[in-house]
Scaffold this active site. Structure first.
Site, PDB file in Angstrom:
ATOM      1  N   ARG A  98       0.808  -1.220   0.000  1.00  0.00           N
ATOM      2  CA  ARG A  98       0.000   0.000   0.000  1.00  0.00           C
ATOM      3  C   ARG A  98       0.846   1.277   0.000  1.00  0.00           C
ATOM      4  NH1 ARG A  98      -4.787   0.919   4.274  1.00  0.00           N
ATOM      5  NH2 ARG A  98      -5.551  -0.935   3.217  1.00  0.00           N
ATOM      6  N   HIS A 156      -7.958  -3.208  -7.779  1.00  0.00           N
ATOM      7  CA  HIS A 156      -7.716  -2.540  -6.483  1.00  0.00           C
ATOM      8  C   HIS A 156      -9.025  -2.454  -5.705  1.00  0.00           C
ATOM      9  CE1 HIS A 156      -4.936  -0.282  -3.981  1.00  0.00           C
ATOM     10  NE2 HIS A 156      -5.828   0.665  -3.801  1.00  0.00           N
ATOM     11  N   TYR A 179     -16.295  14.528 -14.140  1.00  0.00           N
ATOM     12  CA  TYR A 179     -16.092  15.723 -14.951  1.00  0.00           C
ATOM     13  C   TYR A 179     -14.725  15.762 -15.633  1.00  0.00           C
ATOM     14  CZ  TYR A 179     -20.078  17.429 -12.253  1.00  0.00           C
ATOM     15  OH  TYR A 179     -21.306  17.580 -11.668  1.00  0.00           O
TER      16      TYR A 179
END
Length: 802
Positions: free
Chosen positions: A29, A75, A119
């Site tokens: 991680r 993931h 967006y």
């Protein structure tokens, strides 16, 4: 399912579970891999985009689609964590070379959040393709994803040292990493140097890789810290913003910041500078403006006329993020475990990775070329006996039978027979035969080349170097951060911190202190000072906010107070008690105050006590940097107290007057200068039960004024006192009386007409010293009051006439 319950100690269970969790977040991680410089989430994002064809040479694709693909296939975490990691890889103020190109709002150096992933659009950058190049040629190991439905790479091929180029930061359990970004051109030069000379020293590496190169530029100070980090993995440097001083009209100046330290929030920096201006922590700044636009970063700090721009800049370096410390902590995953690595170890790990990648790629390409060579040889052989081949195929029942017949009759292999039966008729032309022969020659050359890579270590290194140089040519950029050998010392003058303003500093006998503006002092008048009814003004000084007030107490201690830290109070209002600024002991009283503009002078302090001790100490010894409590200026014995303090040069003459009417005149040159904590030397030889009333500096044509407890006052010319030696008994100044003798309760040396006040327990009487008649040494003077009516006098106070 059979139920199985275990009874285990809680600490064992927690220890085991936390151990597994720690191992996971360290390896998978928060800490990057030394080979490709990526954390798992970054690697998965890049691979998912590559696998979906979302590459630099294609159109942009909606970010939400990529995020969904990553969390669905590789993931299994929240979409925000994946999108945040994706956005960071697109921010050119965080990465030296971005790995993701993004359309839309991807945040800002002011730490503004990016637009939602629905967006924005993204694709891999051109350099990210270099990280993934040849990943489909068995160059790296793949493992199954979290639900065993797809395969994902354990590491990327990474054809350049991405860990040093883009750096990394992360925190896991027990480990953290801070690796700064570097210049790609310099990192590759260092890698090439290590390939050529594996035992190269850090000093040699630093000739081509002098230090980090932050995407935000700035000035890096401290080559020693860089060298230490490159050797050990840990080191400290200072990173300073880049500034220039611009001239404005009217003689004013403006500090322009064009680059700020790495990972500093620009809006917070501007806000902090403006807070310092508003809180008057620094004097000389008119306005702070953020003028950043599409042409680049720009912070304008407008200064007052005649302001010290260099001094203000030094103050900002010390008190804001315009200069920050950067601590190297170069931890990376190497051999599936976290290690603290120097730059040589990092680059050696990358080189070993490249050797493996190029070897595996070459083996893959060799196997493919060998298979193709086998097919081409079969096709060429078939074309040389084309008629017989066609005849065999036509006589066969089906494709499988045709293949079998070709194998049996012409000794073709299974693969060759498959290629022959699948051959299209147009390939039987003469042109194709030539093409096949040409391809055969190319395949031979390719196989020879690949065989050389696989069998010759030196040639393998040459291939790696060649590919690194190709990346270097394509992506090299000029260095952005400057490097200075030493960390610059920051000197801040008092003028920067405190405005140059005149003020009046006053203190009363009871210890009430304040500073007052000259305007308030002038408007109120000297006699309108605010204080308690039973209090009186001890002293006042015309001073400046940049000066220091020194308040002396009778216990041999002094209080060091910068004048600007005193409360600003009107002249007619009560001041603040000194004990509210610095705590005092019980029975400790203020006896004097001075204000000092410069401690570095030849002025000395003359200090005299009640029981006849005297000392001289240098003014410069009073200066300190820490002053939160009273400091010692004289060591006192038993219950002795300090009575008198004067500023002297050491050449003056003094007069010591005692309670029993003894007066001793001698030169201060007999007193040696000593340190602050010394006890001093004997000033006068006192009779039993006698004590010093005052120790005064004497001047030509001056007079001595004394008052007794019976209300008598007398004035004598200083010429009456012949010069003696220190520690003598002195001369009598009162007539001896066996019944109801006079005792001195106050003594002053006068140089002009002054106002006096005498006090008893409840009353006071004032007058002017000019009205006191001069006498010789052998009288008791004139009675100013009738002690039977007025009472016993216990104090005399003399002030200049205002």
């Amino acid at each position: 399912m059979n139920e199985h319950i275990q009874s285990l100690p809680l600490e064992d269970v927690i220890g085991d579970r936390f151990g597994r969790y720690s191992k996971y977040i360290i390896q998978d991680r928060a800490i990057p891999d030394v080979r490709d410089g990526l954390k798992p989430v970054q690697r998965r994002i890049l691979y998912a985009m590559f696998a979906e064809g979302n590459t630099f040479d294609k159109n942009f694709r909606k970010s939400a689609k990529t995020v969904g693909n990553v969390i669905g296939n590789y993931h299994p975490h929240g979409d925000s964590s994946v999108y945040d990691a994706m956005v960071r890889m697109s921010q050119d103020w965080k990465l030296r070379h971005v790995l993701v190109e993004m359309h839309g709002n991807n945040g800002s150096i002011d730490n503004d959040p990016p637009a939602a992933m629905r967006y924005t659009e993204a694709k891999l950058s051109k350099l990210a393709n270099i990280l993934l190049q040849n990943i489909n040629k068995d160059t790296v190991d793949f493992v199954q994803n979290f639900d065993d439905t797809a395969m994902e790479p354990m590491v990327l091929p990474a054809n350049y040292p991405n860990l040093l180029v883009n750096g990394s930061t992360g925190i896991s359990a027990g480990y953290a990493t801070d690796i700064p970004p570097h210049n790609l051109d310099e990192v590759i030069n260092a890698t090439l140097k290590i390939i050529d000379k594996p035992d190269v020293s850090v000093d040699e590496i630093m000739k081509v890789l002098p230090g980090p190169d932050f995407p935000t530029g700035g000035i890096i100070m401290g080559k020693a810290g860089i060298k230490q980090a490159y050797e050990t993995g840990k080191g400290k440097i200072q990173v300073r913003g880049k500034v220039e001083i611009e001239k404005l009209r009217g003689g004013r100046e403006e500090i322009i910041v064009t680059e700020i330290p790495f990972e500093v929030n620009k809006s917070n920096l501007v806000k902090r500078i403006d807070e310092l201006r508003a809180d008057k922590k620094v004097d000389g700044i008119i306005e702070v403006r953020d003028e950043t636009d599409r042409n680049g970063l720009r912070i304008a700090i407008e200064l007052k006329k005649d302001a010290n721009s260099e001094g203000i800049l030094n103050f900002l370096y010390k008190n804001t993020d315009l200069q920050v410390a950067y601590n190297f902590n170069m931890v990376a995953i190497s051999d599936r475990r976290p290690k603290l690595l120097g730059v040589t170890q990092m680059l050696n790990s990358f080189i070993m990775h490249q050797k493996e990648v190029v070897t595996r790629r070459s083996q893959f390409e060799y196997d493919q070329a060998e298979k193709r060579m086998h097919i081409v040889e079969g096709l060429i052989k078939a074309l040389s006996i084309l008629d017989e081949v066609i005849e065999v195929i036509r006589a066969s029942k089906n494709k499988a039978d045709a293949k079998q017949n070709l194998i049996l009759k012409f000794d073709f292999t299974e693969a060759q027979a498959e290629a022959i039966v699948m051959l299209q008729l147009y390939r039987l032309t003469n042109t194709d035969i030539i093409a096949l022969e040409s391809e055969q020659e190319e395949l031979k050359a390719t196989l020879n080349e690949l065989s050389r890579i696989l069998n010759d270590e030196n040639y393998l290194k040459q291939v790696i170097k060649k590919e690194l140089k190709a990346v270097q040519r394509a992506f090299k950029e000029e260095r952005r951060s400057e490097i200075e050998a030493k960390i610059a010392e920051i000197k801040i003058s008092k003028e920067i911190l405190v405005p140059n303003e005149d003020t009046i500093v006053s203190i009363t006998q009871e210890g009430y202190i304040k500073r007052t503006s000259p305007r308030s002092f002038g408007a109120s008048g000297f006699n309108e000072i605010g204080m308690k009814d039973d209090d009186m003004l001890l002293t006042y000084h015309e001073s400046n906010l940049q000066h220091v007030a020194i308040v002396f107490t009778n216990k041999g201690r002094y209080i060091y107070i910068p004048v600007h830290q005193l409360p600003d109070i009107r002249w007619k209002d009560l001041g603040t008690h000194i004990s509210q600024i610095v705590p005092l002991d019980a029975q400790e009283q203020v006896i004097s105050m001075i204000t000092v503009a410069d401690f570095n002078n030849d002025t000395k302090l003359m200090i005299a006590t009640k029981y006849g001790m005297i000392k001289l100490s240098a003014m410069k010894d009073l200066e300190v940097t820490r002053y939160s409590k009273p400091l010692v200026y004289m060591k006192l014995k038993n219950d002795d107290i300090v009575q008198t303090i004067h500023l002297v040069t050491g050449d003056e003459h003094i007069l010591v007057i005692t309670k029993f009417g003894m007066a001793l005149h001698y030169s201060l040159s007999e007193v040696s200068e000593t340190g602050l904590k010394a006890a001093g030397v004997k000033s006068i030889n006192l009779k039993e039960n006698d004590e010093v009333i005052n120790t005064e500096i004497i001047y030509p044509d001056s007079t001595l004024l004394i008052a007794t407890q019976r209300g008598a006052m007398k004035k004598m010319d200083i010429d009456l006192f012949e010069e003696g030696k220190r520690a003598q008994r002195g001369l009598m100044v009162l007539k001896e009386l066996k019944l109801n003798p006079h005792f001195v309760i106050g003594a002053y040396v006068l140089t002009a007409d002054m106002q006096y006040v005498i006090y008893n327990e409840n009353n006071k009487k004032d007058g002017f010293t000019k009205d006191i008649r001069k006498t010789d040494r052998y009288t008791n003077g004139s009675f100013i009051v009738d002690d039977k009516v007025f009472g016993t006098i216990h104090a005399l106070r003399v002030n200049s006439i205002e």
